[in-house]
Design an enzyme around this catalytic site. Structure first.
Site, mmCIF file in Angstrom:
data_model
loop_
_atom_site.group_PDB
_atom_site.id
_atom_site.type_symbol
_atom_site.label_atom_id
_atom_site.label_comp_id
_atom_site.label_asym_id
_atom_site.label_seq_id
_atom_site.Cartn_x
_atom_site.Cartn_y
_atom_site.Cartn_z
ATOM 1 N N ASP A 67 74.075 55.328 22.172
ATOM 2 C CA ASP A 67 73.649 54.406 22.963
ATOM 3 C C ASP A 67 74.696 53.041 22.957
ATOM 4 O OD1 ASP A 67 71.489 55.448 23.526
ATOM 5 O OD2 ASP A 67 69.919 54.072 22.492
ATOM 6 N N GLY A 68 75.175 52.861 21.822
ATOM 7 C CA GLY A 68 76.445 52.035 21.773
ATOM 8 C C GLY A 68 77.574 52.256 22.666
ATOM 9 N N ASP A 142 71.144 42.750 25.678
ATOM 10 C CA ASP A 142 71.016 41.127 25.202
ATOM 11 C C ASP A 142 72.044 40.332 24.656
ATOM 12 O OD1 ASP A 142 71.888 42.290 22.571
ATOM 13 O OD2 ASP A 142 69.787 42.982 22.282
ATOM 14 N N ARG A 152 72.013 27.271 7.613
ATOM 15 C CA ARG A 152 70.562 26.944 7.547
ATOM 16 C C ARG A 152 69.942 27.215 9.073
ATOM 17 N NH1 ARG A 152 71.365 20.998 5.453
ATOM 18 N NH2 ARG A 152 73.341 21.279 6.997
ATOM 19 N N THR A 182 63.579 46.966 23.818
ATOM 20 C CA THR A 182 63.650 48.123 22.680
ATOM 21 C C THR A 182 64.644 48.043 21.735
ATOM 22 O OG1 THR A 182 64.439 49.848 24.378
ATOM 23 C CG2 THR A 182 61.937 49.708 24.219
ATOM 24 N N SER A 185 65.285 42.544 19.993
ATOM 25 C CA SER A 185 64.294 41.993 20.438
ATOM 26 C C SER A 185 62.938 42.416 19.940
ATOM 27 C CB SER A 185 64.054 41.928 22.029
ATOM 28 O OG SER A 185 63.069 41.028 22.257
#
Length: 284
Positions: A67-68, A142, A152, A182, A185
């Site tokens: 997929d990458g 994404d 932090r 999928t 996220s």
């Protein structure tokens, strides 16, 4: 179709072998393989094509790997919207749903014009710093804003189409397409969204509140996120492959792209079957 672009996971010997066989198969049929330059260097010094030139020249692309590799090719092809045939030679293969055994029968069908594609929505993302746009990209999966390992939680003031949404206090924020739902996220408890839908999902990463849940927006929405944290290491990552450091006051603008990625579909399986077999969805 006459000119077929070939992308592959270049350091994988299996992908290299399949690429060599595919080149010979195409040339035997009088077709022109356009081999991406990085791959060509691993195939005995064959002359390759600069990646940026391939979208203009190719009629179709074949991606060998996982997929990458497909996501990287999709960003490169961008506005050309040529069909992409993804062949799974990786571990998961959620997007590269064509198996190696199916490669040549499916390719024969594509060359004769008998094939189906699924169109996947993309996003455009730009970063504004001190009133100036410093970068702009397209993504298939994404856009992620994430804190560094020792930082932090960070403050991210967020607007949707010019209307204030909230200021997230979290480890980060994921803005995803239905295709990306999928991916990262999902790991952050975001919803699974059918890829045929037109929407944008915002999923906080480890929010420091019980009420900050993922939200699904209409695809025409424009999302703007301002980084409000000072003296923290914060990074922007696109499709898990391209990244840059963000500074306090930077604005990240995300919206639906004008163009889509067109993926050749397997006729032997559907999306829900892929969910069950690849992600083990619904199993106990």
């Amino acid at each position: 179709m006459k000119k077929i672009a070939i992308f592959a996971k270049v350091h994988d010997p299996r992908c290299q072998g399949v690429a060599s066989e595919l080149i010979a198969w195409l040339e035997a049929r009088g077709l022109i393989p356009l081999v991406e330059a990085h791959l060509a260097r691993h195939l005995g010094g064959r002359q390759g094509i600069v990646p940026e030139d391939i979208p203009v020249l190719a009629d179709m692309a074949v991606v060998l790997g996982g997929d990458g590799t497909l996501i990287s090719a999709a960003r490169l092809i961008g506005s050309r919207q040529i069909p992409i045939l993804g062949v799974n030679l990786g571990s998961l293969g959620f997007l590269t749903e064509i198996t190696l055994d199916e490669l040549y029968p499916v390719l024969e069908s594509c060359l004769s014009g008998d094939f189906q594609v699924t169109e996947r929505m993309m996003l455009t993302v730009s970063v504004e710093r001190n009133g100036e746009e410093i970068c702009s990209h397209r993504v298939l999966n994404d856009v992620v804003i994430n804190k560094g390992a020792l930082a932090r939680i960070i403050d991210m003031e967020t607007e949707v189409s010019g209307i204030r949404l909230t200021t997230y206090k979290a480890d980060g924020l994921i803005i995803s397409t239905p295709t990306g739902s999928t991916g990262y996220s999902l790991s952050a408890n975001g919803p699974i969204v059918h890829p045929s839908l037109e929407c944008i999902t915002i999923t906080p990463i480890c929010p420091h509140t019980l009420t900050n849940r993922p939200i699904v927006l209409e695809s025409s929405s424009g999302v703007t996120v301002w980084l409000r944290s000072k003296d923290e290491d914060v990074y922007l990552t696109l499709d898990g492959q391209v990244g840059m450091e963000l500074k306090c006051g930077d604005a990240v603008h995300v919206r639906r792209a004008a163009h889509r990625t067109r993926l050749v579909m397997s006729r032997s399986r559907n999306y829900f079957e892929v969910l069950r077999t690849k992600l083990k969805w619904g199993e106990r």
